[in-house]
Design a protein around this motif. Structure first.
Motif, PDB file in Angstrom:
ATOM      1  N   LEU A   1      17.264  -2.888   5.568  1.00 47.83           N
ATOM      2  CA  LEU A   1      16.473  -1.881   5.687  1.00 47.83           C
ATOM      3  C   LEU A   1      16.839  -0.868   4.455  1.00 47.83           C
ATOM      4  O   LEU A   1      15.853  -0.472   3.723  1.00 47.83           O
ATOM      5  N   ALA A   2      18.065  -0.599   4.379  1.00 42.93           N
ATOM      6  CA  ALA A   2      18.618   0.317   3.092  1.00 42.93           C
ATOM      7  C   ALA A   2      17.769  -0.502   1.660  1.00 42.93           C
ATOM      8  O   ALA A   2      17.584   0.173   0.810  1.00 42.93           O
ATOM      9  N   ARG A   3      18.154  -1.901   1.395  1.00 43.65           N
ATOM     10  CA  ARG A   3      17.715  -2.304   0.476  1.00 43.65           C
ATOM     11  C   ARG A   3      16.087  -2.266  -0.016  1.00 43.65           C
ATOM     12  O   ARG A   3      15.697  -2.119  -0.906  1.00 43.65           O
ATOM     13  N   ASN A   4      15.342  -2.283   1.253  1.00 54.26           N
ATOM     14  CA  ASN A   4      14.059  -2.175   1.209  1.00 54.26           C
ATOM     15  C   ASN A   4      13.655  -0.963   0.834  1.00 54.26           C
ATOM     16  O   ASN A   4      12.786  -0.705  -0.122  1.00 54.26           O
ATOM     17  N   VAL A   5      14.040  -0.044   1.414  1.00 54.69           N
ATOM     18  CA  VAL A   5      13.307   1.208   1.118  1.00 54.69           C
ATOM     19  C   VAL A   5      13.820   1.912  -0.326  1.00 54.69           C
ATOM     20  O   VAL A   5      13.271   2.968  -0.594  1.00 54.69           O
ATOM     21  N   ASP A   6      14.900   1.339  -0.723  1.00 59.78           N
ATOM     22  CA  ASP A   6      15.507   1.745  -1.924  1.00 59.78           C
ATOM     23  C   ASP A   6      14.558   1.469  -3.109  1.00 59.78           C
ATOM     24  O   ASP A   6      14.446   2.152  -4.416  1.00 59.78           O
ATOM     25  N   ASP A   7      13.300   0.689  -2.905  1.00 55.22           N
ATOM     26  CA  ASP A   7      12.316   0.162  -3.952  1.00 55.22           C
ATOM     27  C   ASP A   7      10.984   0.894  -3.531  1.00 55.22           C
ATOM     28  O   ASP A   7      10.126   0.538  -4.259  1.00 55.22           O
ATOM     29  N   TYR A   8      10.967   1.992  -3.154  1.00 55.04           N
ATOM     30  CA  TYR A   8       9.683   2.653  -2.808  1.00 55.04           C
ATOM     31  C   TYR A   8       9.206   3.424  -3.839  1.00 55.04           C
ATOM     32  O   TYR A   8       7.905   3.942  -4.063  1.00 55.04           O
ATOM     33  N   ALA A   9      10.082   3.702  -4.702  1.00 56.27           N
ATOM     34  CA  ALA A   9       9.414   4.242  -6.112  1.00 56.27           C
ATOM     35  C   ALA A   9       8.238   3.585  -6.662  1.00 56.27           C
ATOM     36  O   ALA A   9       7.712   4.061  -7.662  1.00 56.27           O
ATOM     37  N   ASP A  10       8.452   2.130  -6.348  1.00 52.67           N
ATOM     38  CA  ASP A  10       7.194   1.383  -7.040  1.00 52.67           C
ATOM     39  C   ASP A  10       6.045   1.466  -6.484  1.00 52.67           C
ATOM     40  O   ASP A  10       5.108   0.702  -6.650  1.00 52.67           O
ATOM     41  N   LEU A  11       5.919   2.158  -5.160  1.00 56.86           N
ATOM     42  CA  LEU A  11       4.786   1.915  -4.348  1.00 56.86           C
ATOM     43  C   LEU A  11       3.868   3.216  -5.067  1.00 56.86           C
ATOM     44  O   LEU A  11       3.994   4.339  -5.126  1.00 56.86           O
ATOM     45  N   PRO A  12       2.344   2.872  -5.159  1.00 54.70           N
ATOM     46  CA  PRO A  12       1.618   3.724  -5.285  1.00 54.70           C
ATOM     47  C   PRO A  12       1.267   4.870  -4.513  1.00 54.70           C
ATOM     48  O   PRO A  12       1.287   4.442  -3.196  1.00 54.70           O
ATOM     49  N   GLN A  13       1.032   6.027  -4.684  1.00 55.50           N
ATOM     50  CA  GLN A  13       0.636   7.168  -3.881  1.00 55.50           C
ATOM     51  C   GLN A  13      -0.975   7.220  -3.807  1.00 55.50           C
ATOM     52  O   GLN A  13      -1.457   7.738  -4.660  1.00 55.50           O
ATOM     53  N   PHE A  14      -1.220   7.015  -2.541  1.00 57.79           N
ATOM     54  CA  PHE A  14      -2.657   7.338  -2.683  1.00 57.79           C
ATOM     55  C   PHE A  14      -3.298   8.577  -2.215  1.00 57.79           C
ATOM     56  O   PHE A  14      -4.485   8.921  -2.463  1.00 57.79           O
ATOM     57  N   PHE A  15      -2.470   9.453  -1.295  1.00 52.97           N
ATOM     58  CA  PHE A  15      -2.829  10.676  -1.222  1.00 52.97           C
ATOM     59  C   PHE A  15      -1.789  11.619  -0.604  1.00 52.97           C
ATOM     60  O   PHE A  15      -0.549  11.026  -0.483  1.00 52.97           O
ATOM     61  N   ALA A  16      -1.716  12.790  -0.581  1.00 53.19           N
ATOM     62  CA  ALA A  16      -0.641  13.662  -0.426  1.00 53.19           C
ATOM     63  C   ALA A  16      -0.202  13.769   0.892  1.00 53.19           C
ATOM     64  O   ALA A  16      -1.039  13.478   1.817  1.00 53.19           O
ATOM     65  N   PRO A  17       1.025  13.553   1.234  1.00 56.06           N
ATOM     66  CA  PRO A  17       1.441  13.609   2.688  1.00 56.06           C
ATOM     67  C   PRO A  17       0.893  14.708   3.725  1.00 56.06           C
ATOM     68  O   PRO A  17       0.634  15.502   3.404  1.00 56.06           O
TER      69      PRO A  17
END
Length: 444
Positions: A129-145
């Protein structure tokens, strides 16, 4: 009173019609429990489906993750309004404003706003899990939380990592300690080596001759355990249902009565085919009956349904091992409501939007692991789901083209008036975002 033989006859006939090799329907009907099984778990071995057969339940796993998170909130170890970056200091998103705004609440309600279907990372080590979520800076942001609800496997994955950090345990151990063991779910597992020596279903795809062929792989990785990794029996699914339906528990309750009910209350308005998101249950109606539900899909080869009707004292779970299981699950739920409660699903007759409303939806919309091609076809839209090449190469069968009309309220409906999505208003991100399959997807 409906007899077990009635359910058995329905299940045998429907599974054969839909070419589903094996299936189980389990029901909590007040104080009684009804189970019917049909077919075979694996066409390669001919092993029959039984009440002990384990199935991959897919995304109903999210509700176990949510139950653990709500227990931590109840105990004061976690807060709904806690910033994720404070809990996970190394966590990053592509949008700094979104990173600052992201809260635990947004993960539980599918409203984090970043791409919801992030790629998995191979491996079964404790750092998956730690390895996976470390890559979330690469995910596009579609809308504000918090802006809208958009189904997010990736968000639940982050919640799983938060659980690890807060408890100091591996994610799976925390779920076992708080939910699985107290409920007496002795046939519920996360790891393939726990499953392999027990009777289990194998997912099937359609072969060249049309016959079902077993999927020759384990289509799960450890990092997706929070959103879809549970393997379970029908008996354990009914134990889980009895807790969330009636509060029954073999051991100490995973959460209090107040928290259990709070999880089933609307937290954020959603879009068709559901009404709202709870914590993190999907909330809708079956005719006049309020339902609390989930369900799952593992590579279109093992599909499940899980429905609670709290006001009806009714729960239904359906476990299947081929793509036809989606239709089987829908029919089984309809059958149970009709035959056990005399309730039919109602669909409003569609009042259609003017034809020009369709033009703004034409285009290609990216969902990460697939995209939708949306074209105008007279008074309807033709929507084709195209899997990314590497995903299709795993053996996931292609989806049929959908013909959708636009209702006057913006809902996207099939020819039988089933709502499956909606056009988003400009203030929600439309028309650059389209809401389909519970997800907001972005036009390329």
């Amino acid at each position: 009173m409906m007899h077990n033989s009635d359910l058995q006859e329905f299940l045998d006939h429907t599974a054969a019609e839909l070419e589903v090799p094996g299936a189980i329907v389990g029901i909590v009907d007040g104080d009684r429990e009804i189970i019917a099984t049909t077919g075979i778990a694996d066409t390669a071995t001919g092993a029959a489906v039984s009440e002990r057969t384990l199935f991959q339940i897919g995304s109903t796993s999210k509700t176990l993750t949510g139950t653990v998170a709500m227990r931590l909130i109840e105990d004061g170890d976690l807060d709904l309004e806690a910033r994720i970056v404070d809990l996970l200091p190394s966590f990053r998103l592509a949008d700094e404003h979104a990173l600052d705004a992201l809260r635990v609440r947004h993960l539980l309600t599918h409203s984090g706003g970043f791409l919801g279907d992030a790629d998995e990372r191979p491996g079964w080590n404790d750092d998956a899990l730690a390895r996976n979520v470390d890559d979330y800076a690469d995910l596009p942001q579609f809308f504000a939380p918090g802006t809208i609800a958009s189904y997010s496997n990736a968000g639940i994955r982050v919640l799983g990592r938060v659980i690890e950090v807060v408890t100091g345990e591996a994610f799976e151990q925390a779920v076992r300690r708080i939910v699985i063991d107290p409920l007496g779910m002795a046939d519920t597992f996360y790891f393939p080596w726990e499953v392999i020596a027990r009777p289990h279903a194998v997912g099937h795809v359609r072969g060249e001759d049309g016959a079902p062929v077993p999927l020759a792989q384990w289509p799960l990785t450890r990092d997706i355990n929070p959103e879809g990794g549970v393997v379970s029996s029908v008996g354990d699914q009914l134990r889980y249902a009895r807790f969330h339906l009636r509060g029954e528990s073999a051991g100490p309750a995973p959460v209090s009565e107040a928290t259990r009910r709070r999880m089933q209350e609307p937290q954020l308005t959603a879009g068709p085919p559901v009404d709202a998101i709870g914590f993190p249950w999907l909330l809708a109606h079956h005719g006049p009956a309020r339902i609390v539900m989930h369900g799952g899909n593992i590579a279109d080869t093992q599909l499940s349904e899980f429905v609670l009707a709290p006001d009806q004292d009714l729960a239904i779970t359906v476990l299947t091992n081929s793509a036809g299981g989606k239709a089987l699950g829908t029919r089984a739920i309809d059958w149970c409501f009709q035959n056990l409660r005399g309730i039919s699903k109602t669909r409003p007759t569609a009042r259609l939007a003017p034809p020009e409303a369709l033009d703004g939806a034409v285009g290609t919309y990216d969902a990460g692991q697939w995209h939708y091609d949306v074209a105008r076809a007279g008074d309807a839209l033709e929507v084709t789901m195209v899997l990314r090449e590497d995903i299709a190469a795993l053996g996931v069968p292609p989806r049929p083209m959908m013909r959708l009309r636009v209702r006057s309220d913006g809902a996207l409906v099939t020819d039988d008036d089933t709502a499956v999505g909606r056009l988003l208003a400009p203030g929600e991100g439309g028309p650059e975002l389209l809401h389909l399959g519970l997800r907001a997807v972005r036009r390329r």
